[in-house]
Design an enzyme around this catalytic site. Sequence first.
Site, mmCIF file in Angstrom:
data_model
loop_
_atom_site.group_PDB
_atom_site.id
_atom_site.type_symbol
_atom_site.label_atom_id
_atom_site.label_comp_id
_atom_site.label_asym_id
_atom_site.label_seq_id
_atom_site.Cartn_x
_atom_site.Cartn_y
_atom_site.Cartn_z
ATOM 1 N N ILE A 64 0.847 -1.194 0.000
ATOM 2 C CA ILE A 64 0.000 0.000 0.000
ATOM 3 C C ILE A 64 0.885 1.246 0.000
ATOM 4 O O ILE A 64 1.668 1.467 0.927
ATOM 5 C CB ILE A 64 -0.929 0.003 1.225
ATOM 6 N N GLU A 65 0.756 2.051 -1.048
ATOM 7 C CA GLU A 65 1.551 3.263 -1.187
ATOM 8 C C GLU A 65 0.795 4.277 -2.039
ATOM 9 O O GLU A 65 -0.339 4.044 -2.454
ATOM 10 C CB GLU A 65 2.923 2.936 -1.793
ATOM 11 N N ASP A 66 1.404 5.410 -2.272
ATOM 12 C CA ASP A 66 0.874 6.446 -3.140
ATOM 13 C C ASP A 66 -0.588 6.783 -2.781
ATOM 14 O O ASP A 66 -0.917 6.985 -1.622
ATOM 15 C CB ASP A 66 1.015 6.017 -4.604
#
Length: 587
Positions: A160-162
């Site tokens: 999970i990023e951005d």
Amino acid sequence: MRRPRTLGAVLSVLATTVASAGLVLGSGAGAQAAATAATPMPAHVFAPYFESWNGDSPAALSQQSGAKYLTMAFIQTEARGSCTPYWNGDSSQPIAPSEFGADFTTIRSRGGDVIPSFGGYTADNGGTEIADSCSSVDSIAAAYEKVITTYDVSRLDMDIEDNSLENSAGIDRRNKAIKKVQDWAAANGRPLQISYTLPTTTSGLADSGLAVLENAVSNGTQVDVVNLMTFDYYDGASHNMAQDTKTAISGLKDQLADLYPSKTEAQLWGMTGIIEMPGIDDYGPAETFTTADAPVVYDWAVSKGLSTLSFWALQRDNGGCPGTGGNDTCSGIPQDTWYFSRTFAPFTSGSGPATDDYSVALSPGSATVAPGESTTATVNTAVTSGSAKTVDLTVSGAPAGVKAVLDPTSVTAGGTSKLTLATSESAAPGTYRITVTGASGTLGHAAAFTLTVSGPGGGTGSLVNGDFESGALNPWTCQPGGAVVSTPVHGGSHALSVAATASQTGECTQALTLAPNTTYTLSGWVQGSYSYLGVRGDASADTWGSSNGYAKQSVTFTTGSTGAVTVYLHGWFGQGTVYADDLSVTS
């Protein structure tokens, strides 16, 4: 982390069956019996990411690299609004035994396993991460269950990023769906772990990443491992990547202590994981993870009892694109193929609390002696799980003129041994990394000792025999074929010849102890194709060039807290001999 660039463009919506009590798990084309005996992950596992979109065989590269466990990247939906999971969001790659099933079976037959990973930068940025894309918690849970039963896995990873870090609805749906799947797995006696992979600062999670875990706690969702992407700090600063890994994970451990106050120190460290990017990352040379960084991170991860050691990505683990940053198929730095995999592979150990495991540590971890003197250190072993077993000890890395002796060479875990390092009058000044390795059955753990031999060459800013006018290599150490020659030279009557061949870079090195936290310039005159001049250790910097005649090369670097660096010069595979003369380190 870098991600596939092309996604499918056709919307596909999963038909979901919901019973009056909620989610109906175990239904659908990918489902198998819930009681299938998936094998739990080892307590400590090396599992590099595998780029699943490029046609490579996971089983083949697992065998070639020695990485028995792989994190498979990535699973996402085909388009926004969809609830159907595909490999890489490609509708031609469904979650089905026909996609990677045979590879996964082969990997398990060799004693390994896989960790399917949901999300990734492309999905998180484009809205195709399944919890962002799908509005139904039950459908998201069904997708997780489908992957678990189709491939019989015991761990799922959530990358999970951005934009996904800012999607509060997606964060909540994801954790609620995970909780449903965890309840299903527990009711059916099925082992299941959940890991979160999150961006980081050099001191731990940013607020956005921490919010993901806080939401998990509020939903009663169990998070077993938190992996930090200890690269791509995006802060415009130069980095000592090994040291920054330590501070980032230490910061994470403290954050986890606040979230899980009932856990012990060992349990908190055991919830953490590291993801490196070997070589020059996609931010640029300021964030370069070197071959010298790898053993430092490995030793530290072992000493702290971390859960997971990984890197992005297996296909990068070669030096096939010198000077190139952020390439998915090569590291951009001089290295042997599979160097990082083989350095990290021994990290895999233990299958749970009942495993007979141990640790190895040295006290003290460093010393400075003059030629002709000796020093000692205590090798401490400890039982970290299970019962005490016999640990056989060996020592490696002692340079010429240094005798390393262990007494005894075998202990029962929990016991100690004495390491004696005796230097001769002819020992070359410099700083050396000496490794004590413990072996017990299939498990291996190691600890490092930093030995500094004082004298000329061990002082601040002093490079010994940089003009090679002594006519000999000492205190330089070279790969086979390295020699002092009389032609071609830049100044005086001698120069260094570096023997780069099809199978080696010909590297020559000299260890120095410089002043801590000080800026220096390494410079010299170099001739040849793909000639690399640089330092590693407590500073990391290099420069390279190609010239038919002698040309000046220089690079500036700043030491860290110890000042211990290694100066190196090498060529490149198959590019011919490199020559160097009048090398110096100045402040």
